[in-house]
Design a protein around this motif. Sequence first.
Motif, mmCIF file in Angstrom:
data_model
loop_
_atom_site.group_PDB
_atom_site.id
_atom_site.type_symbol
_atom_site.label_atom_id
_atom_site.label_comp_id
_atom_site.label_asym_id
_atom_site.label_seq_id
_atom_site.Cartn_x
_atom_site.Cartn_y
_atom_site.Cartn_z
ATOM 1 N N ARG A 1 0.892 -1.319 0.111
ATOM 2 C CA ARG A 1 0.070 -0.126 0.133
ATOM 3 C C ARG A 1 0.740 1.196 0.188
ATOM 4 N NH1 ARG A 1 -4.309 -2.142 4.113
ATOM 5 N NH2 ARG A 1 -5.843 -2.782 2.637
ATOM 6 N N ALA A 2 1.935 1.295 0.639
ATOM 7 C CA ALA A 2 2.800 2.508 1.039
ATOM 8 C C ALA A 2 3.498 2.775 -0.549
ATOM 9 C CB ALA A 2 3.778 2.280 2.056
ATOM 10 N N LEU A 3 3.964 1.711 -1.002
ATOM 11 C CA LEU A 3 4.586 1.632 -2.431
ATOM 12 C C LEU A 3 3.555 2.147 -3.525
ATOM 13 C CD1 LEU A 3 6.903 -1.294 -2.377
ATOM 14 C CD2 LEU A 3 7.559 1.119 -2.187
ATOM 15 N N VAL A 4 2.393 1.677 -3.427
ATOM 16 C CA VAL A 4 1.380 2.156 -4.346
ATOM 17 C C VAL A 4 1.226 3.721 -4.233
ATOM 18 C CG1 VAL A 4 -0.939 1.787 -5.024
ATOM 19 C CG2 VAL A 4 0.359 -0.078 -4.826
ATOM 20 N N GLU A 5 0.892 4.079 -3.048
ATOM 21 C CA GLU A 5 0.638 5.626 -2.857
ATOM 22 C C GLU A 5 1.808 6.411 -3.040
ATOM 23 O OE1 GLU A 5 -0.350 8.814 0.799
ATOM 24 O OE2 GLU A 5 -0.343 6.428 1.351
ATOM 25 N N TYR A 6 3.114 5.870 -2.897
ATOM 26 C CA TYR A 6 4.407 6.467 -3.092
ATOM 27 C C TYR A 6 4.222 6.765 -4.759
ATOM 28 C CZ TYR A 6 9.163 7.667 -3.847
ATOM 29 O OH TYR A 6 10.024 8.652 -4.298
ATOM 30 N N ALA A 7 4.218 5.614 -5.352
ATOM 31 C CA ALA A 7 4.285 5.618 -6.876
ATOM 32 C C ALA A 7 3.263 6.575 -7.760
ATOM 33 C CB ALA A 7 3.978 4.305 -7.522
ATOM 34 N N PHE A 8 1.928 7.077 -6.991
ATOM 35 C CA PHE A 8 0.893 7.256 -7.727
ATOM 36 C C PHE A 8 0.916 8.984 -6.951
ATOM 37 C CE2 PHE A 8 -1.912 3.713 -8.606
ATOM 38 C CZ PHE A 8 -1.326 3.462 -9.871
ATOM 39 N N THR A 9 1.695 9.309 -6.309
ATOM 40 C CA THR A 9 1.824 10.654 -5.656
ATOM 41 C C THR A 9 3.068 11.206 -5.643
ATOM 42 O OG1 THR A 9 2.288 10.117 -3.273
ATOM 43 C CG2 THR A 9 -0.221 10.320 -3.782
ATOM 44 N N ARG A 10 4.180 10.737 -6.037
ATOM 45 C CA ARG A 10 5.408 11.008 -5.961
ATOM 46 C C ARG A 10 6.157 10.824 -7.205
ATOM 47 N NH1 ARG A 10 7.565 10.440 -0.082
ATOM 48 N NH2 ARG A 10 9.476 11.961 -1.116
ATOM 49 N N THR A 11 5.652 10.143 -8.184
ATOM 50 C CA THR A 11 6.059 9.680 -9.475
ATOM 51 C C THR A 11 5.317 9.965 -10.813
ATOM 52 O OG1 THR A 11 5.847 7.375 -9.752
ATOM 53 C CG2 THR A 11 7.553 8.008 -8.322
ATOM 54 N N ALA A 12 5.754 9.767 -11.931
ATOM 55 C CA ALA A 12 4.937 9.933 -12.839
ATOM 56 C C ALA A 12 4.409 8.591 -13.205
ATOM 57 C CB ALA A 12 5.811 10.408 -14.226
ATOM 58 N N THR A 13 3.916 7.678 -12.333
ATOM 59 C CA THR A 13 3.603 6.342 -12.610
ATOM 60 C C THR A 13 2.017 6.676 -12.835
ATOM 61 O OG1 THR A 13 5.149 5.334 -11.264
ATOM 62 C CG2 THR A 13 3.006 4.032 -11.704
ATOM 63 N N THR A 14 1.530 6.026 -14.005
ATOM 64 C CA THR A 14 0.203 5.892 -14.394
ATOM 65 C C THR A 14 -0.631 4.620 -14.143
ATOM 66 O OG1 THR A 14 0.558 5.448 -16.879
ATOM 67 C CG2 THR A 14 0.583 7.874 -15.999
ATOM 68 N N LYS A 15 0.330 3.505 -13.968
ATOM 69 C CA LYS A 15 -0.404 2.158 -13.827
ATOM 70 C C LYS A 15 0.697 1.299 -13.338
ATOM 71 C CE LYS A 15 -2.852 -1.111 -16.750
ATOM 72 N NZ LYS A 15 -3.103 -1.728 -18.224
ATOM 73 N N ILE A 16 0.154 0.298 -12.325
ATOM 74 C CA ILE A 16 0.837 -0.452 -11.705
ATOM 75 C C ILE A 16 0.261 -1.801 -12.011
ATOM 76 C CG2 ILE A 16 1.415 -1.249 -9.120
ATOM 77 C CD1 ILE A 16 1.255 1.644 -8.336
ATOM 78 N N HIS A 17 1.134 -2.800 -12.030
ATOM 79 C CA HIS A 17 0.659 -4.140 -12.353
ATOM 80 C C HIS A 17 1.475 -5.352 -11.274
ATOM 81 C CE1 HIS A 17 4.345 -4.491 -15.076
ATOM 82 N NE2 HIS A 17 4.237 -5.993 -14.604
ATOM 83 N N ALA A 18 0.890 -6.233 -10.907
ATOM 84 C CA ALA A 18 1.623 -7.409 -10.581
ATOM 85 C C ALA A 18 1.196 -8.625 -10.921
ATOM 86 C CB ALA A 18 1.367 -7.193 -8.838
ATOM 87 N N GLU A 19 2.227 -9.565 -10.786
ATOM 88 C CA GLU A 19 1.873 -11.039 -11.380
ATOM 89 C C GLU A 19 2.218 -12.215 -10.335
ATOM 90 O OE1 GLU A 19 4.031 -11.269 -14.853
ATOM 91 O OE2 GLU A 19 2.846 -9.512 -16.097
ATOM 92 N N THR A 20 1.335 -13.385 -10.628
ATOM 93 C CA THR A 20 1.941 -14.472 -9.811
ATOM 94 C C THR A 20 1.321 -15.652 -10.462
ATOM 95 O OG1 THR A 20 1.917 -15.166 -7.388
ATOM 96 C CG2 THR A 20 -0.292 -14.145 -8.176
ATOM 97 N N MET A 21 1.448 -16.686 -10.014
ATOM 98 C CA MET A 21 0.809 -17.985 -10.259
ATOM 99 C C MET A 21 -0.484 -17.939 -9.734
ATOM 100 S SD MET A 21 3.552 -21.064 -9.429
ATOM 101 C CE MET A 21 2.407 -22.140 -10.210
ATOM 102 N N ALA A 22 -1.721 -18.519 -10.643
ATOM 103 C CA ALA A 22 -3.015 -18.482 -10.432
ATOM 104 C C ALA A 22 -3.244 -19.274 -9.097
ATOM 105 C CB ALA A 22 -3.776 -18.943 -11.468
ATOM 106 N N VAL A 23 -2.255 -20.113 -8.709
ATOM 107 C CA VAL A 23 -2.796 -21.114 -7.554
ATOM 108 C C VAL A 23 -2.090 -20.183 -6.313
ATOM 109 C CG1 VAL A 23 -2.809 -23.160 -8.656
ATOM 110 C CG2 VAL A 23 -0.537 -22.343 -7.902
#
Length: 191
Positions: free
Chosen positions: A112-134
């Motif tokens: 949560r802290a990193l998402v907030e940082y990315a959207f409030t303090r950088t030019a990030t417009t989209k965040i994604h994450a990936e994992t195994m479906a299981v």
Amino acid sequence: MDIFLETERLVLRRFAESDLDLLVELDSDPEVMRHLTGRPTKRERIAQKVLPAILAGYERGLGTFAAHAKPGLEFLGWLELRPDDGRPAQVELGYRLRKSAWGSGYATEGARALVEYAFTRTATTKIHAETMAVNSASRRVMEKVGLRYESTFHEDWKHPLPGAEHGDVRYTLGRAEWYAASQRKNLQDLS
């Protein structure tokens, strides 16, 4: 300690060359590596590839950060915001924690802290994450921080892990979606 961010229970700091043993210990646990490679990472690979890549990543302003629990600063693992190659306004969220830290909300709090940082303090417009479906625990973290399921995809792995037949999943969150959700939460907190 080169602190990047702090939360109520965590300190996120930049890794240093002296952190090799922490990364080796983390990647030596087969349970930690179960949904990643299925086996421990060799010390030589961490020393020659993984740690140098982590250290080089800070030049781009984001990266992989050592996570420590307050107050004693026990090493828990890492969380990351890694720029997406070729798409500078997009980043990948990731996390890897010791098994002893699982189920305590540390991954969610740090993410949560990193998402907030990315959207409030950088030019990030989209965040994604990936994992195994299981990997239901990782998927829950993604959902708790606001990412939403986007797709399931199948990689052609040389040595597929148990559960690979179900594929991998991708979750995403855009800046506008995050901002709207933040505003709703703020209004709820006021009432």
